[in-house]
Enzyme design. Structure first.
Site, PDB file in Angstrom:
ATOM      1  N   ARG A   1       0.863  -1.028  -0.082  1.00  0.00           N
ATOM      2  CA  ARG A   1      -0.009  -0.160   0.011  1.00  0.00           C
ATOM      3  C   ARG A   1       0.877   1.183   0.117  1.00  0.00           C
ATOM      4  O   ARG A   1       1.758   1.423   0.824  1.00  0.00           O
ATOM      5  CB  ARG A   1      -0.938  -0.160   1.231  1.00  0.00           C
ATOM      6  CG  ARG A   1      -1.936   1.226   1.228  1.00  0.00           C
ATOM      7  CD  ARG A   1      -1.460   2.231   2.082  1.00  0.00           C
ATOM      8  NE  ARG A   1      -2.394   3.239   2.393  1.00  0.00           N
ATOM      9  CZ  ARG A   1      -2.149   4.523   3.007  1.00  0.00           C
ATOM     10  NH1 ARG A   1      -0.715   4.728   3.375  1.00  0.00           N
ATOM     11  NH2 ARG A   1      -2.902   5.517   3.256  1.00  0.00           N
ATOM     12  N   LEU A   2       0.920   2.149  -0.853  1.00  0.00           N
ATOM     13  CA  LEU A   2       1.694   2.982  -1.349  1.00  0.00           C
ATOM     14  C   LEU A   2       0.982   4.541  -0.621  1.00  0.00           C
ATOM     15  O   LEU A   2       0.158   4.856  -1.045  1.00  0.00           O
ATOM     16  CB  LEU A   2       1.954   3.280  -2.558  1.00  0.00           C
ATOM     17  CG  LEU A   2       2.548   1.983  -3.389  1.00  0.00           C
ATOM     18  CD1 LEU A   2       2.759   2.347  -4.852  1.00  0.00           C
ATOM     19  CD2 LEU A   2       3.906   1.465  -2.762  1.00  0.00           C
ATOM     20  N   ASP A   3       1.735   4.923   0.267  1.00  0.00           N
ATOM     21  CA  ASP A   3       1.141   6.287   1.021  1.00  0.00           C
ATOM     22  C   ASP A   3       1.195   7.301   0.318  1.00  0.00           C
ATOM     23  O   ASP A   3       2.144   7.671  -0.494  1.00  0.00           O
ATOM     24  CB  ASP A   3       1.848   6.350   2.326  1.00  0.00           C
ATOM     25  CG  ASP A   3       1.427   7.623   3.188  1.00  0.00           C
ATOM     26  OD1 ASP A   3       0.170   7.463   3.747  1.00  0.00           O
ATOM     27  OD2 ASP A   3       2.143   8.597   3.156  1.00  0.00           O
TER      28      ASP A   3
ATOM     29  N   VAL B   1       0.475   8.890  -2.743  1.00  0.00           N
ATOM     30  CA  VAL B   1       1.331   9.044  -3.940  1.00  0.00           C
ATOM     31  C   VAL B   1       1.027  10.334  -4.683  1.00  0.00           C
ATOM     32  O   VAL B   1       1.899  10.450  -5.351  1.00  0.00           O
ATOM     33  CB  VAL B   1       0.809   7.612  -4.834  1.00  0.00           C
ATOM     34  CG1 VAL B   1       1.084   6.527  -4.067  1.00  0.00           C
ATOM     35  CG2 VAL B   1      -0.780   8.018  -5.209  1.00  0.00           C
TER      36      VAL B   1
ATOM     37  N   GLU C   1      -2.584   5.093  -2.320  1.00  0.00           N
ATOM     38  CA  GLU C   1      -3.571   6.080  -1.521  1.00  0.00           C
ATOM     39  C   GLU C   1      -3.198   7.163  -2.310  1.00  0.00           C
ATOM     40  O   GLU C   1      -2.186   8.062  -2.487  1.00  0.00           O
ATOM     41  CB  GLU C   1      -3.160   6.413   0.006  1.00  0.00           C
ATOM     42  CG  GLU C   1      -4.033   7.363   0.634  1.00  0.00           C
ATOM     43  CD  GLU C   1      -3.310   8.073   1.780  1.00  0.00           C
ATOM     44  OE1 GLU C   1      -4.070   8.808   2.492  1.00  0.00           O
ATOM     45  OE2 GLU C   1      -2.060   7.862   1.908  1.00  0.00           O
TER      46      GLU C   1
ATOM     47  N   HIS D   1     -15.682   6.501   1.986  1.00  0.00           N
ATOM     48  CA  HIS D   1     -15.817   6.779   3.265  1.00  0.00           C
ATOM     49  C   HIS D   1     -16.569   7.941   3.643  1.00  0.00           C
ATOM     50  O   HIS D   1     -17.613   7.788   4.704  1.00  0.00           O
ATOM     51  CB  HIS D   1     -14.326   6.708   4.085  1.00  0.00           C
ATOM     52  CG  HIS D   1     -14.217   7.172   5.374  1.00  0.00           C
ATOM     53  ND1 HIS D   1     -14.220   8.534   5.786  1.00  0.00           N
ATOM     54  CD2 HIS D   1     -14.430   6.592   6.427  1.00  0.00           C
ATOM     55  CE1 HIS D   1     -14.369   8.795   7.224  1.00  0.00           C
ATOM     56  NE2 HIS D   1     -14.542   7.541   7.365  1.00  0.00           N
ATOM     57  N   HIS D   2     -16.198   9.033   3.182  1.00  0.00           N
ATOM     58  CA  HIS D   2     -16.956  10.341   3.847  1.00  0.00           C
ATOM     59  C   HIS D   2     -18.215  10.218   3.513  1.00  0.00           C
ATOM     60  O   HIS D   2     -19.195  10.643   4.292  1.00  0.00           O
ATOM     61  CB  HIS D   2     -16.363  11.221   2.708  1.00  0.00           C
ATOM     62  CG  HIS D   2     -14.989  11.486   3.086  1.00  0.00           C
ATOM     63  ND1 HIS D   2     -14.073  10.948   3.900  1.00  0.00           N
ATOM     64  CD2 HIS D   2     -13.892  12.236   2.318  1.00  0.00           C
ATOM     65  CE1 HIS D   2     -12.693  11.300   3.701  1.00  0.00           C
ATOM     66  NE2 HIS D   2     -12.736  12.157   2.579  1.00  0.00           N
TER      67      HIS D   2
ATOM     68  N   HIS E   1      -6.896   3.978   9.641  1.00  0.00           N
ATOM     69  CA  HIS E   1      -5.890   4.622  10.570  1.00  0.00           C
ATOM     70  C   HIS E   1      -6.272   6.039  10.582  1.00  0.00           C
ATOM     71  O   HIS E   1      -6.137   6.668  11.615  1.00  0.00           O
ATOM     72  CB  HIS E   1      -4.655   4.110  10.458  1.00  0.00           C
ATOM     73  CG  HIS E   1      -4.027   4.752   9.165  1.00  0.00           C
ATOM     74  ND1 HIS E   1      -3.920   4.162   7.977  1.00  0.00           N
ATOM     75  CD2 HIS E   1      -3.066   5.833   8.961  1.00  0.00           C
ATOM     76  CE1 HIS E   1      -3.304   4.941   7.105  1.00  0.00           C
ATOM     77  NE2 HIS E   1      -2.890   5.869   7.525  1.00  0.00           N
TER      78      HIS E   1
ATOM     79  N   GLN F   1      -8.798   8.039   9.225  1.00  0.00           N
ATOM     80  CA  GLN F   1     -10.202   8.651   9.414  1.00  0.00           C
ATOM     81  C   GLN F   1     -10.265   8.463  10.837  1.00  0.00           C
ATOM     82  O   GLN F   1     -11.512   9.011  11.624  1.00  0.00           O
ATOM     83  CB  GLN F   1     -11.128   7.749   8.702  1.00  0.00           C
ATOM     84  CG  GLN F   1     -11.010   8.081   7.174  1.00  0.00           C
ATOM     85  CD  GLN F   1     -10.800   9.597   6.774  1.00  0.00           C
ATOM     86  OE1 GLN F   1     -11.238  10.398   7.501  1.00  0.00           O
ATOM     87  NE2 GLN F   1     -10.087   9.740   5.560  1.00  0.00           N
ATOM     88  N   VAL F   2      -9.900   7.416  11.714  1.00  0.00           N
ATOM     89  CA  VAL F   2     -10.199   7.361  13.082  1.00  0.00           C
ATOM     90  C   VAL F   2      -8.933   8.038  14.040  1.00  0.00           C
ATOM     91  O   VAL F   2      -9.219   8.992  14.716  1.00  0.00           O
ATOM     92  CB  VAL F   2     -10.139   5.867  13.640  1.00  0.00           C
ATOM     93  CG1 VAL F   2     -10.157   5.879  15.152  1.00  0.00           C
ATOM     94  CG2 VAL F   2     -11.148   5.171  12.963  1.00  0.00           C
TER      95      VAL F   2
END
Length: 609
Positions: free
Chosen positions: A269-271, A273, A308, A336-337, A402, A404-405
């Site tokens: 999973r690429l943070d 990008v 991401e 999500h939103h 992680h 959104q919380v």
């Protein structure tokens, strides 16, 4: 240094025996290899010093091979000794010596593992440090059977690259090749992946290439790894497209390939990008996708890349051969939103563009709320439409993660503020959507433990700057309205903040949590059993809803997910002939289904109403 096989000039490796240290320092007049005295001392003092020889391309090579498990470091032009930019292990912390590690020495037991493509899989995100009381990879192995029982396909680990101190989220890592030693170091990651594969679980690793943390980042000592031609939220950008960028890109690519090859990880999973600033003819992501595709052919199993991205552009998941960046999948925050705003009623910050049921309908059928139209939060037009025919499973969606919380002022989960029926509705929307669903650790039983932001920096001035920055960050986000009063942001450096963020597994045995766990497991089972629910066909997905906001129906082929958002029961004529799942029960009468207030039911509609 690396101990795997690379094409890096000047680097030689003899797996299982010894490795020849090498480092890229293109503008150095002198580079020395430092070998601390007694093995395991962790000190640079009284180190033996060996001059290194310059080789092609700005590389320097040591005159001797180092046995596995040897501590070492490099000094440039007579300066202080520093860790290897390609350090495979930092057992003394990010400021101490590196240590050689031979990944080929591990006796793998996963020879029969065929791999798992992430598209359509049930992904489970966890933070190693707070997933268990011990906070190690070894302790996490003890709970893998729970994830199998839940129905998880892929375990996604938040970053494990070495970062300062003991506790942290991992996004301030500074050693892209090393496994955080408090988690157990490199051997522990190999054991974790092996144990996951033995249980039929794939492993995804979260990696950060867009910046390095502020403490322990010594890359600039060695070469032009950063550039002021581009800016990011963390300062100067990684040098991906300027002079000498070739070796910087090689560092990133080699790090990514190492996790997949030497640690048998199945996906990365690429943070963020969108913060990889690259104006090269071939973007780094496209180059990485091509390299990972070649490695997948070599190892004979699927390897996935999940991006991401804040760009809302399906070019991210378009194959390189078709002009895209070639990612296997990308996160879709808009989903999500929309789910969060629908269930909670929150409208602060970026939720200002979400909330109405027509927006929920948009994201469930077209992925992006912002696909070219105006974003009030950004103050400009944003995104592009997802092309027709795009597989919905290329988009990873969630109701918790992680960010959104943890990036809420108090780190509170929806379960702290949302009723059980609302949580059940959220779970159904995510797990029965046409996308790839992801859960955040503990979500499956409605965990009430908060998950807060925490760091462990030894430098007092840096720690205080983070405290002040965290408080200032939440000053204008409308949190007082959400929480009903002034908000005291938890101290990121406090041990109590970490302790409060650890999962409380005793919750699982309480009736209300056990019920939620059964609901999640049942939805995952249903998703696997019903082809229409497992499909990523967006064209076979439709919605309808009440203008007054009382109910919403998600149609997935011949299966309908009926959400009742209000407090009163709702009866709908869906030509339903079977109830497949229901949170609070559901009644059928002549094709009509009645669902209680604040609840959800899944029914077979036969004719695909």
């Amino acid at each position: 240094m690396t101990t795997d096989t690379t094409t890096t000039p000047g680097h030689r490796s003899q797996q299982g025996r010894a490795s020849r240290p090498a480092v890229w320092a293109p503008y150095a007049a002198r580079v020395d290899l430092h070998l601390p005295g007694e093995h395991g001392s962790g000190s640079w003092e009284d180190a033996a010093v060996h001059p290194m020889a310059p080789t092609a391309g700005g590389w320097w090579e040591a005159p001797l091979d180092l046995p596995d498990g040897t501590d070492y470091g490099f000094a440039v032009d007579g300066g202080d000794a520093r860790p290897d930019p390609r350090s495979p292990w930092q057992p003394h912390g990010v400021h101490g010596p590196s240590r050689t590690y031979d990944p080929a020495a591990y006796p793998w037991g996963d020879g029969g593992w065929a791999g798992r493509d992430v598209r359509g899989a049930v992904v489970y995100e966890l933070h190693v440090g707070t997933f268990t009381d011990a906070g190690t990879l070894g302790a996490a192995v003890e709970h893998l059977d729970d994830l199998v029982a839940l129905g998880v396909d892929v375990v996604e680990l938040m970053p494990v690259a070495a970062f300062p101190g003991v506790h942290g989220w991992g996004y301030d890592g500074v050693a892209l090749f090393a496994v955080h030693d408090p988690y157990g170091g490199p051997a522990a990651l190999q054991r974790f992946v092996d144990a996951a594969h033995a249980r039929g679980l794939a492993v995804c690793l979260d990696v950060v290439h867009n910046h390095l943390g502020p403490s322990g980042n010594y890359l600039s000592v060695f070469g032009p790894y950063f550039t002021d031609r581009h800016e990011t939220p963390w300062g100067e950008a990684v040098n991906l497209d300027g002079p000498d960028a070739g070796e910087v890109r090689r560092l990133v690519l080699d790090s990514a390939l190492r996790w997949l090859r030497d640690f048998h990880v199945d996906a990365l999973r690429l943070d963020a990008v969108h913060e990889l600033k690259d104006d090269s003819p071939v973007h780094l992501l496209a180059e990485l996708a091509t390299a990972v595709g070649a490695l997948a052919e070599e190892v004979g199993r699927p390897l996935s890349l999940i991006a991401e991205s804040d760009l809302n552009d399906a070019a991210m998941v378009t194959p390189v051969a078709e002009g895209g960046l070639g990612m296997t999948a990308q996160w879709a925050d808009d989903v999500h939103h929309a789910v969060h705003a629908t269930i909670t009623g929150e409208r602060h910050g970026y939720y200002v563009d979400f909330g109405p049921l027509e927006v929920l309908a948009t994201v469930l059928t077209r992925v992006f709320r912002h696909d070219g139209g105006y974003s009030r939060f950004r103050g400009r037009d944003w995104g592009r439409p997802v092309p027709a025919g795009t597989d919905g499973r290329r988009f990873v969606v969630f109701s918790q993660d992680h960010d959104q919380v943890g990036n809420r002022a108090l780190g509170d989960r929806p379960s702290e503020r949302v009723d059980p029926g609302g949580l059940a509705i959220s779970a159904a929307l995510v797990l029965l959507s046409p996308f790839t669903p992801m859960l955040f650790m503990g979500e499956e039983w409605g965990a009430r433990t908060r998950w807060q932001f925490f760091t462990d920096h030894a430098e007092p001035e840096l720690a205080e700057a983070i405290r002040r920055g965290r408080t200032a960050e939440f000053g204008g986000h409308g949190w007082e309205e959400v929480y009903g009063g002034p908000v005291a942001v938890p101290d990121p450096q406090a041990a109590s903040t970490v302790a409060a963020s650890r999962l409380d597994r005793a919750e699982r045995d309480r009736p209300e949590h056990a019920r939620m766990l059964r609901w999640y497991s049942g939805l995952i089972t249903l998703r696997r059993a019903e082809p229409d629910l497992a499909s990523g066909d967006l064209a076979a997905t439709s919605t309808r809803h009440d203008d007054g906001g009382a109910w919403f129906v998600l149609h997935r082929g011949s299966v309908a997910v009926v959400l009742v958002l209000g407090d009163e029961p709702v009866t709908l004529d869906l030509q339903a002939d079977e109830v497949l799942a229901a949170w609070d029960g559901a009644d059928l009468d002549g094709g009509r289904v009645t669902v209680p207030g604040r609840s959800v039911a899944v029914v077979r509609t036969g004719a695909g109403a």
